[in-house]
Design an enzyme around this catalytic site. Sequence first.
Site, PDB file in Angstrom:
ATOM      1  N   LYS A   1      22.170 -54.921 -10.033  1.00 35.98           N
ATOM      2  CA  LYS A   1      22.872 -56.091 -10.573  1.00 35.98           C
ATOM      3  C   LYS A   1      22.526 -56.442 -12.010  1.00 35.98           C
ATOM      4  CE  LYS A   1      25.380 -56.808  -7.089  1.00 35.98           C
ATOM      5  NZ  LYS A   1      26.760 -56.366  -7.230  1.00 35.98           N
TER       6      LYS A   1
ATOM      7  N   TYR B   1      28.026 -55.519  -3.353  1.00 40.82           N
ATOM      8  CA  TYR B   1      27.613 -54.357  -4.131  1.00 40.82           C
ATOM      9  C   TYR B   1      28.629 -54.023  -5.227  1.00 40.82           C
ATOM     10  CZ  TYR B   1      25.090 -50.035  -5.066  1.00 40.82           C
ATOM     11  OH  TYR B   1      24.345 -49.044  -5.676  1.00 40.82           O
TER      12      TYR B   1
ATOM     13  N   HIS C   1      31.925 -43.715  -7.160  1.00 39.31           N
ATOM     14  CA  HIS C   1      31.286 -43.726  -5.845  1.00 39.31           C
ATOM     15  C   HIS C   1      32.047 -44.685  -4.943  1.00 39.31           C
ATOM     16  CE1 HIS C   1      27.053 -42.150  -7.177  1.00 39.31           C
ATOM     17  NE2 HIS C   1      28.047 -41.360  -7.517  1.00 39.31           N
TER      18      HIS C   1
ATOM     19  N   PRO D   1      15.750 -54.360  -9.444  1.00 44.60           N
ATOM     20  CA  PRO D   1      16.841 -53.377  -9.533  1.00 44.60           C
ATOM     21  C   PRO D   1      17.494 -53.036  -8.202  1.00 44.60           C
ATOM     22  CG  PRO D   1      14.700 -52.323  -9.838  1.00 44.60           C
ATOM     23  CD  PRO D   1      14.449 -53.792  -9.817  1.00 44.60           C
TER      24      PRO D   1
ATOM     25  N   TYR E   1      19.573 -45.825  -0.596  1.00 43.47           N
ATOM     26  CA  TYR E   1      18.485 -46.798  -0.580  1.00 43.47           C
ATOM     27  C   TYR E   1      17.750 -46.591   0.731  1.00 43.47           C
ATOM     28  CZ  TYR E   1      20.892 -49.272  -4.391  1.00 43.47           C
ATOM     29  OH  TYR E   1      21.488 -49.600  -5.578  1.00 43.47           O
TER      30      TYR E   1
END
Length: 404
Positions: free
Chosen positions: A300, A395, A75, A296, A204
């Site tokens: 991480k 990220y 990704h 979550p 998200y």
Amino acid sequence: MKTIKTQVAIIGAGPSGLLLGQLLHKQGIDNIILERVTGDYVLGRIRAGILEQGFADLVREAGVAERMDAEGHVHEGVELSVNGVRHRIDLKELTGGDVVVCYGQVEITRDLMDAREAAKLETYYEASEVQPHDVKSDTPYVTFKHGGEEYRLECDYVAGCDGFHGVSRQTIPQELRTEHERVYPFGWLGLMADVPPCNEELIYAMSERGFALASQRSLTRSRYYLQVPLTDKVEDWSDERFWDELKKRLPADVAANMQTGPSIEKSIAPLRSFVCEPMQYGNLFLVGDAAHIVPPTGAKGLNLAASDVATLYKILTRVYKNGDKDCISQYSEIALRRVWNGERFSWWMTNMMHDFEGEVSSTGMDPLMQKRFMESELNYYLNSENGRKVIAEQYVGLPYEEPK
């Protein structure tokens, strides 16, 4: 009592314990793993699978990346949706090339188990009454029962990879450890189904109805999450109700093209931030969930465990290859720097993207004031290149720190 010996005793055969064992084996360092449950039970744990660049590289270093590289989905970006407006964070461009890999934690664990079995390394599944002893001395050992027989495992070092409820953290005297905890006033209801993902990259989503996450396990299996009150029960949520609510929280164009189907797994997970300091006591080292838990949001948990493994593996390699025992004392300090960074990012993402529903957030301020501050901050980060770069760097994960 039967006495056995090794160099490093590893408590816990989850991905962190198995990865540490494989990396040490590659350096010729003997290790034995003790696991409370069966291997099948370990593989039955449903967990996320977003691997930071550093974790993926570590898997390759361990020599178990063949399936990950063949089947994992790279990704190059991730999306944040705010009340239906989509914002793509271009991970690769904003970080200078780093990406994440979507590859299930179960699959990573299976690959590591297979590699350990192929190398004929010792693992005691269904080991009961596991207890480390004399970890402050130069001759620590671990006692346990297996197959009706009592064992004494003599070793140089003990790695506690046995999770939040394991024995390793409890071995550190209570007066010598500080535990920080924040329990969030909501949980995540997760549903897995054999349907194609609704989007090529994770989404998200923040909405007036609460948080949602659209993730995936493969091109044919998807994993979705909804923020729900802690008072909710799985039985309250039929598949039909879940899909209907999910569509209301995701962007309209995504919801319109979503394929739905019967759930193959459904559960509610509470959210907490937790850190134990220090992560080391003598020759006992805490790794992963034994020392820290993150919500979550931000993916991480598994990645922080991997960074612990990287730090400990490098330190122990230096001990055995160079005879440098002075570097041992650096473990907790190095590991905690990355842990606190990951904890902060997960806390930030959770505060940014969730509805606290009138509850006081982890800042302790008035809920409406908190909401306005978070809206303003999120607006800045998503509409500023520098802000998007910060999200991207966090990220994909910061570089692993080398021991001095």
